[in-house]
Design a protein around this motif. Sequence first.
Motif, PDB file in Angstrom:
ATOM      1  N   GLN A 281      51.807  93.419  31.366  1.00  0.00           N
ATOM      2  CA  GLN A 281      52.868  92.801  30.553  1.00  0.00           C
ATOM      3  C   GLN A 281      52.781  91.275  30.554  1.00  0.00           C
ATOM      4  OE1 GLN A 281      55.419  94.592  28.555  1.00  0.00           O
ATOM      5  NE2 GLN A 281      53.596  95.857  28.833  1.00  0.00           N
ATOM      6  N   ALA A 282      51.584  90.746  30.724  1.00  0.00           N
ATOM      7  CA  ALA A 282      51.392  89.287  30.714  1.00  0.00           C
ATOM      8  C   ALA A 282      51.578  88.757  29.294  1.00  0.00           C
ATOM      9  CB  ALA A 282      50.005  88.939  31.229  1.00  0.00           C
ATOM     10  N   LEU A 283      52.391  87.730  29.158  1.00  0.00           N
ATOM     11  CA  LEU A 283      52.619  87.100  27.862  1.00  0.00           C
ATOM     12  C   LEU A 283      51.437  86.202  27.519  1.00  0.00           C
ATOM     13  CD1 LEU A 283      54.529  86.514  25.465  1.00  0.00           C
ATOM     14  CD2 LEU A 283      55.508  84.660  26.835  1.00  0.00           C
ATOM     15  N   LEU A 284      50.875  86.390  26.334  1.00  0.00           N
ATOM     16  CA  LEU A 284      49.691  85.636  25.919  1.00  0.00           C
ATOM     17  C   LEU A 284      50.004  84.567  24.887  1.00  0.00           C
ATOM     18  CD1 LEU A 284      47.322  88.716  25.616  1.00  0.00           C
ATOM     19  CD2 LEU A 284      47.581  87.165  27.576  1.00  0.00           C
ATOM     20  N   CYS A 285      50.978  84.825  24.029  1.00  0.00           N
ATOM     21  CA  CYS A 285      51.343  83.854  23.002  1.00  0.00           C
ATOM     22  C   CYS A 285      52.628  84.303  22.315  1.00  0.00           C
ATOM     23  CB  CYS A 285      50.219  83.720  21.966  1.00  0.00           C
ATOM     24  SG  CYS A 285      50.548  82.480  20.692  1.00  0.00           S
ATOM     25  N   THR A 286      53.423  83.321  21.875  1.00  0.00           N
ATOM     26  CA  THR A 286      54.619  83.590  21.077  1.00  0.00           C
ATOM     27  C   THR A 286      54.614  82.663  19.874  1.00  0.00           C
ATOM     28  OG1 THR A 286      55.887  84.158  23.061  1.00  0.00           O
ATOM     29  CG2 THR A 286      57.141  83.711  21.061  1.00  0.00           C
TER      30      THR A 286
ATOM     31  N   GLN B 173      53.323  79.050  21.003  1.00  0.00           N
ATOM     32  CA  GLN B 173      53.443  78.719  22.416  1.00  0.00           C
ATOM     33  C   GLN B 173      52.707  79.719  23.278  1.00  0.00           C
ATOM     34  OE1 GLN B 173      57.492  78.441  23.732  1.00  0.00           O
ATOM     35  NE2 GLN B 173      56.958  77.904  25.834  1.00  0.00           N
ATOM     36  N   GLY B 174      51.777  79.210  24.086  1.00  0.00           N
ATOM     37  CA  GLY B 174      51.072  80.058  25.036  1.00  0.00           C
ATOM     38  C   GLY B 174      51.644  79.886  26.426  1.00  0.00           C
ATOM     39  N   PRO B 175      51.203  80.687  27.388  1.00  0.00           N
ATOM     40  CA  PRO B 175      51.704  80.570  28.757  1.00  0.00           C
ATOM     41  C   PRO B 175      51.177  79.306  29.431  1.00  0.00           C
ATOM     42  CG  PRO B 175      49.913  82.155  28.667  1.00  0.00           C
ATOM     43  CD  PRO B 175      50.195  81.751  27.252  1.00  0.00           C
ATOM     44  N   ARG B 176      51.976  78.753  30.329  1.00  0.00           N
ATOM     45  CA  ARG B 176      51.549  77.571  31.080  1.00  0.00           C
ATOM     46  C   ARG B 176      50.618  77.978  32.216  1.00  0.00           C
ATOM     47  NH1 ARG B 176      55.041  72.748  30.977  1.00  0.00           N
ATOM     48  NH2 ARG B 176      56.471  72.953  29.221  1.00  0.00           N
ATOM     49  N   ASN B 177      49.660  77.102  32.490  1.00  0.00           N
ATOM     50  CA  ASN B 177      48.745  77.289  33.627  1.00  0.00           C
ATOM     51  C   ASN B 177      48.081  78.670  33.609  1.00  0.00           C
ATOM     52  OD1 ASN B 177      49.612  74.719  34.643  1.00  0.00           O
ATOM     53  ND2 ASN B 177      51.415  75.712  35.516  1.00  0.00           N
ATOM     54  N   ALA B 178      47.641  79.082  32.433  1.00  0.00           N
ATOM     55  CA  ALA B 178      47.028  80.410  32.315  1.00  0.00           C
ATOM     56  C   ALA B 178      45.726  80.333  31.519  1.00  0.00           C
ATOM     57  CB  ALA B 178      48.005  81.377  31.666  1.00  0.00           C
TER      58      ALA B 178
ATOM     59  N   ILE C 111      43.691  83.381  29.289  1.00  0.00           N
ATOM     60  CA  ILE C 111      43.391  83.290  27.861  1.00  0.00           C
ATOM     61  C   ILE C 111      41.892  83.473  27.619  1.00  0.00           C
ATOM     62  CG2 ILE C 111      43.499  81.826  25.822  1.00  0.00           C
ATOM     63  CD1 ILE C 111      46.199  82.927  26.830  1.00  0.00           C
ATOM     64  N   VAL C 112      41.070  82.908  28.492  1.00  0.00           N
ATOM     65  CA  VAL C 112      39.615  83.072  28.367  1.00  0.00           C
ATOM     66  C   VAL C 112      39.242  84.544  28.488  1.00  0.00           C
ATOM     67  CG1 VAL C 112      37.400  82.593  29.477  1.00  0.00           C
ATOM     68  CG2 VAL C 112      39.055  80.743  29.161  1.00  0.00           C
ATOM     69  N   GLU C 113      39.840  85.243  29.457  1.00  0.00           N
ATOM     70  CA  GLU C 113      39.547  86.665  29.663  1.00  0.00           C
ATOM     71  C   GLU C 113      39.948  87.490  28.442  1.00  0.00           C
ATOM     72  OE1 GLU C 113      41.750  87.601  33.135  1.00  0.00           O
ATOM     73  OE2 GLU C 113      40.385  86.546  34.521  1.00  0.00           O
ATOM     74  N   VAL C 114      41.117  87.194  27.896  1.00  0.00           N
ATOM     75  CA  VAL C 114      41.610  87.938  26.738  1.00  0.00           C
ATOM     76  C   VAL C 114      40.728  87.672  25.521  1.00  0.00           C
ATOM     77  CG1 VAL C 114      43.520  88.155  25.105  1.00  0.00           C
ATOM     78  CG2 VAL C 114      43.980  88.055  27.564  1.00  0.00           C
ATOM     79  N   THR C 115      40.339  86.421  25.328  1.00  0.00           N
ATOM     80  CA  THR C 115      39.485  86.065  24.188  1.00  0.00           C
ATOM     81  C   THR C 115      38.161  86.820  24.257  1.00  0.00           C
ATOM     82  OG1 THR C 115      40.498  83.862  24.069  1.00  0.00           O
ATOM     83  CG2 THR C 115      38.388  84.159  22.966  1.00  0.00           C
ATOM     84  N   ARG C 116      37.590  86.921  25.431  1.00  0.00           N
ATOM     85  CA  ARG C 116      36.345  87.689  25.596  1.00  0.00           C
ATOM     86  C   ARG C 116      36.579  89.165  25.315  1.00  0.00           C
ATOM     87  NH1 ARG C 116      34.455  84.905  31.315  1.00  0.00           N
ATOM     88  NH2 ARG C 116      33.564  82.981  30.428  1.00  0.00           N
ATOM     89  N   ASP C 117      37.715  89.677  25.782  1.00  0.00           N
ATOM     90  CA  ASP C 117      38.013  91.093  25.604  1.00  0.00           C
ATOM     91  C   ASP C 117      38.227  91.447  24.130  1.00  0.00           C
ATOM     92  OD1 ASP C 117      38.399  93.612  26.930  1.00  0.00           O
ATOM     93  OD2 ASP C 117      40.519  93.463  26.415  1.00  0.00           O
ATOM     94  N   LEU C 118      38.661  90.445  23.334  1.00  0.00           N
ATOM     95  CA  LEU C 118      38.887  90.660  21.898  1.00  0.00           C
ATOM     96  C   LEU C 118      37.718  90.132  21.059  1.00  0.00           C
ATOM     97  CD1 LEU C 118      42.687  89.752  21.683  1.00  0.00           C
ATOM     98  CD2 LEU C 118      41.659  92.031  21.498  1.00  0.00           C
ATOM     99  N   ALA C 119      36.546  90.079  21.665  1.00  0.00           N
ATOM    100  CA  ALA C 119      35.307  89.696  20.961  1.00  0.00           C
ATOM    101  C   ALA C 119      35.387  88.296  20.367  1.00  0.00           C
ATOM    102  CB  ALA C 119      34.994  90.719  19.873  1.00  0.00           C
ATOM    103  N   GLY C 120      36.035  87.382  21.097  1.00  0.00           N
ATOM    104  CA  GLY C 120      36.070  85.990  20.661  1.00  0.00           C
ATOM    105  C   GLY C 120      37.311  85.600  19.880  1.00  0.00           C
ATOM    106  N   LEU C 121      38.236  86.517  19.674  1.00  0.00           N
ATOM    107  CA  LEU C 121      39.471  86.212  18.936  1.00  0.00           C
ATOM    108  C   LEU C 121      40.531  85.721  19.917  1.00  0.00           C
ATOM    109  CD1 LEU C 121      40.816  86.376  16.101  1.00  0.00           C
ATOM    110  CD2 LEU C 121      41.699  88.607  16.800  1.00  0.00           C
ATOM    111  N   ARG C 122      40.990  84.482  19.709  1.00  0.00           N
ATOM    112  CA  ARG C 122      41.997  83.911  20.605  1.00  0.00           C
ATOM    113  C   ARG C 122      43.387  84.484  20.310  1.00  0.00           C
ATOM    114  NH1 ARG C 122      40.886  77.527  20.184  1.00  0.00           N
ATOM    115  NH2 ARG C 122      40.340  78.097  18.053  1.00  0.00           N
ATOM    116  N   PRO C 123      44.261  84.564  21.313  1.00  0.00           N
ATOM    117  CA  PRO C 123      45.602  85.134  21.113  1.00  0.00           C
ATOM    118  C   PRO C 123      46.398  84.463  19.991  1.00  0.00           C
ATOM    119  CG  PRO C 123      45.145  84.950  23.451  1.00  0.00           C
ATOM    120  CD  PRO C 123      44.002  84.276  22.743  1.00  0.00           C
ATOM    121  N   LYS C 124      46.337  83.142  19.884  1.00  0.00           N
ATOM    122  CA  LYS C 124      47.090  82.460  18.823  1.00  0.00           C
ATOM    123  C   LYS C 124      46.581  82.875  17.446  1.00  0.00           C
ATOM    124  CE  LYS C 124      48.640  78.340  21.346  1.00  0.00           C
ATOM    125  NZ  LYS C 124      48.624  76.867  21.408  1.00  0.00           N
ATOM    126  N   GLU C 125      45.265  82.983  17.318  1.00  0.00           N
ATOM    127  CA  GLU C 125      44.687  83.408  16.039  1.00  0.00           C
ATOM    128  C   GLU C 125      45.081  84.850  15.730  1.00  0.00           C
ATOM    129  OE1 GLU C 125      42.507  82.798  12.511  1.00  0.00           O
ATOM    130  OE2 GLU C 125      43.156  81.383  14.054  1.00  0.00           O
TER     131      GLU C 125
END
Length: 316
Positions: free
Chosen positions: A178-183, A205-210, A214-228
């Motif tokens: 349940q980690a928040l990645l972006c709002t 808005q993304g999470p602070r000090n995370a 975000i890098v892990e999630v971007t890799r898991d989504l094949a390079g798609l960043r949470p904000k995108e």
Amino acid sequence: MNRKTSIVVTPEGAISSISPSTMVVPAAARSQRSQYALLWRILTFSLRVRWKRAVLFWCRFAANPLLTIRWWRFTAAFAAARELPLPHDELLQKPLSKFLVHGMPNARRLSLLIEHFSIAEVIFSRDSMTRLWRGEWLEMGLVQGRSEAYACCIALADRSGGRHEGAFAIKLLRVSDQALLCTARFTFVNQGMEGRYTFVVGSMQGPRNAKQRIVEVTRDLAGLRPKEAILIVLQGLAAEGGMQHFLAVSQARHPIQYRRRARQSMLLSNIDAFWLERSAEPEGVYGFRVPYSTILGTDRRSQSKSWFYNIGELFH
């Protein structure tokens, strides 16, 4: 590896049988009853919240009484006409004098909110609209990455701590923890010819000090960043609006400019650089006009984009 997208779709409500002798309440009577009920909810607001919030609520009313009354009357009429419940307390507190864009006339802010809900009721089913109106978070759908699943949820922006920055908010969560990645907070607005619309992004808005998360999630989504990913969900929501761009509030026009300098320093990200990176062009009212992201493609990143787009397009 096959990755699946699970879309959560709210089922249609069943229509119960109605006796021929049942009296239909006239619209005018429903509206009047809704206004009385809302008035009672407003007068008893202080009993449901802490004293500081109650003082702020009535101070805002004292500063802009006519504007606030117009907003309350709209919420009562909107709820009565569509047989919705009374609006959530957060909606009653909407800060019209500091909403969305720094320096915008207050009457225009009110028009934007009315416009937003008029568009939203076309996009969303009655059940979803009812649940949003009373302050619930709704799960829009799931996307499966290489190793983790991600959920998109939508609610009133006021429920995400950003009542100044939009009417609705979408957040992206990693399901496992349940980690928040972006709002993102946003508002639907009419554009161009009659019947066309898009959305204005008030904040991302993304999470602070995370950073590592975000890098892990971007890799898991094949390079798609949470904000995108969230922006693409919004593209899907506004798919029937007929536009190929959305609007974004610039740093100079962000409502945080109304705050004290110490508060403004909390805005750590460079908003303008974020939008310029996405080929944004200057726009006169909000700051930027941003072209929609391209969805087509056969690579894994494009597939991730299409799954998030489907979440927005199929949600109702």
